[in-house]
Design a protein around this motif. Structure first.
Motif, PDB file in Angstrom:
ATOM      1  N   ILE A  94      51.460  -3.951  20.144  1.00 15.21           N
ATOM      2  CA  ILE A  94      52.511  -3.721  21.137  1.00 15.21           C
ATOM      3  C   ILE A  94      52.157  -2.526  22.016  1.00 15.21           C
ATOM      4  O   ILE A  94      52.280  -2.584  23.259  1.00 15.21           O
ATOM      5  CB  ILE A  94      53.873  -3.500  20.443  1.00 15.21           C
ATOM      6  N   ARG A  95      51.706  -1.436  21.384  1.00 16.09           N
ATOM      7  CA  ARG A  95      51.357  -0.236  22.155  1.00 16.09           C
ATOM      8  C   ARG A  95      50.194  -0.511  23.102  1.00 16.09           C
ATOM      9  O   ARG A  95      50.210  -0.086  24.269  1.00 16.09           O
ATOM     10  CB  ARG A  95      51.008   0.895  21.187  1.00 16.09           C
ATOM     11  N   GLY A  96      49.187  -1.218  22.622  1.00 16.47           N
ATOM     12  CA  GLY A  96      48.048  -1.544  23.477  1.00 16.47           C
ATOM     13  C   GLY A  96      48.434  -2.468  24.617  1.00 16.47           C
ATOM     14  O   GLY A  96      47.942  -2.341  25.740  1.00 16.47           O
ATOM     15  N   ASN A 101      45.808  -0.939  26.918  1.00 18.15           N
ATOM     16  CA  ASN A 101      44.672  -0.403  26.170  1.00 18.15           C
ATOM     17  C   ASN A 101      44.071  -1.526  25.325  1.00 18.15           C
ATOM     18  O   ASN A 101      44.615  -1.899  24.281  1.00 18.15           O
ATOM     19  CB  ASN A 101      45.144   0.753  25.277  1.00 18.15           C
ATOM     20  N   SER A 102      42.954  -2.072  25.784  1.00 19.58           N
ATOM     21  CA  SER A 102      42.331  -3.193  25.084  1.00 19.58           C
ATOM     22  C   SER A 102      41.810  -2.795  23.711  1.00 19.58           C
ATOM     23  O   SER A 102      41.762  -3.611  22.784  1.00 19.58           O
ATOM     24  CB  SER A 102      41.186  -3.774  25.924  1.00 19.58           C
ATOM     25  N   PHE A 103      41.420  -1.515  23.556  1.00 19.28           N
ATOM     26  CA  PHE A 103      40.946  -1.024  22.258  1.00 19.28           C
ATOM     27  C   PHE A 103      42.044  -1.160  21.207  1.00 19.28           C
ATOM     28  O   PHE A 103      41.807  -1.662  20.101  1.00 19.28           O
ATOM     29  CB  PHE A 103      40.509   0.431  22.404  1.00 19.28           C
ATOM     30  N   LEU A 104      43.259  -0.724  21.543  1.00 12.30           N
ATOM     31  CA  LEU A 104      44.374  -0.838  20.597  1.00 12.30           C
ATOM     32  C   LEU A 104      44.738  -2.293  20.338  1.00 12.30           C
ATOM     33  O   LEU A 104      45.111  -2.650  19.217  1.00 12.30           O
ATOM     34  CB  LEU A 104      45.590  -0.079  21.134  1.00 12.30           C
ATOM     35  N   VAL A 105      44.639  -3.134  21.361  1.00 12.45           N
ATOM     36  CA  VAL A 105      44.949  -4.555  21.180  1.00 12.45           C
ATOM     37  C   VAL A 105      43.992  -5.181  20.173  1.00 12.45           C
ATOM     38  O   VAL A 105      44.408  -5.917  19.266  1.00 12.45           O
ATOM     39  CB  VAL A 105      44.892  -5.293  22.528  1.00 12.45           C
TER      40      VAL A 105
END
Length: 288
Positions: A94-96, A101-105
């Protein structure tokens, strides 16, 4: 004879016992985390971030303790780890997605997959069941105890390092209190030139320009008085092979000719002595 039209993966998946697939997946999860932890430690060592190194290692030991408990078939630990991975994955996803932010996804998806597999996969269940049947409690408790002792060692080391850092911050504050008074109240040029690092001196344009800077500061601020106690924020550093030190920032507030003035040093500890890397000052916005 009927020809088998299944793919090699389908044939492997049907012929391999379920517990073996579960074991392979858990090993892959452990290997994945081992690589990430190794990269994380290498990055902090390269940056010389000593003050966060021991707490991170202690956290990694906790991970390997719960990994071992999962390995020997402790069901509630596996369920707890699955729930935690799912929660972390959902938050990262959700945050990504919101921040772009693709890294967080990516890491969110990986954690969701790991959590789902740990909690819902029949092969992991069969592996855990097989491990419970083969479990040797004396051996298992010995390994868990060793990991717990390692965690306590790094945990106590982290506490000791935090206490040492607090002591250094107090020393840096006392040095800054004296330095702010001598430089901005007494305009002691020789003290500043003596305490300035070679790199800081070069960045300031040499001794002549640094002297002119102090003269200009004296004209604009006057004799700064009522200087409050300095506050220090330090970072412990390490340089290969065995050089430890710290860098940080100290700030204080005093009263100049035109009102409240903010004072700042970037400092470094070298050969058990505090030195100034950069210094600056500015009047508080309220005084303008």
């Amino acid at each position: 004879m009927r020809e088998d039209t299944r793919s090699l993966w389908e044939q492997y998946h049907s012929e391999v016992e379920p517990w073996r697939r579960g074991r392979a997946v858990i090993l892959l999860i452990g290997l994945f985390n081992l690589v990430l932890q190794g990269l994380d430690l290498a990055a902090h060592i390269a940056l010389g971030s000593v003050d966060v190194l021991l707490p991170r290692v202690a956290g990694f030991v906790v991970f390997w303790l719960q990994f071992y408990l999962i390995w020997i078939g402790i069901g509630w630990v596996r369920w707890l780890a699955a729930a935690w991975c799912g929660l972390v994955g959902f938050v990262f996803l959700i945050r990504g997605w919101v921040d772009g932010n693709s890294f967080l996804v990516v890491f969110g998806c990986i954690n969701l997959i790991i959590g789902s597999y740990l909690g819902l996969s029949p092969s992991v269940y069969f592996f855990a069941k097989r491990q419970r049947e083969r479990r040797n409690w004396i051996y298992s408790l010995s390994i868990a105890g060793i990991l717990a002792l390692i965690f306590l060692s790094f945990g106590m080391g982290s506490i000791g390092l935090s206490a040492y850092k607090a002591q250094l911050e107090a020393e840096a504050g006392r040095f800054a209190d004296d330095a702010f008074r001598r430089i901005f109240a007494n305009h002691d040029t020789e003290f500043l030139l003596d305490r300035m690092t070679e790199r800081g001196l070069a960045a300031s344009g040499g001794r002549e320009l640094l002297t002119k800077f102090l003269e200009t500061a004296a004209i604009q601020t006057g004799d700064v008085h009522d200087i409050r106690r300095a506050s220090a924020t330090l970072k412990l550093t390490y340089n290969f092979p065995s050089e430890f030190g710290c860098i940080g920032t100290v700030t204080a507030e005093g009263v100049g000719a035109a009102g409240p003035v903010q004072l700042r040093f970037d400092i470094i500890q070298s050969n058990q002595e505090w030195q100034i890397e950069t210094l600056s000052w500015h009047y508080s916005p309220a005084s303008r």
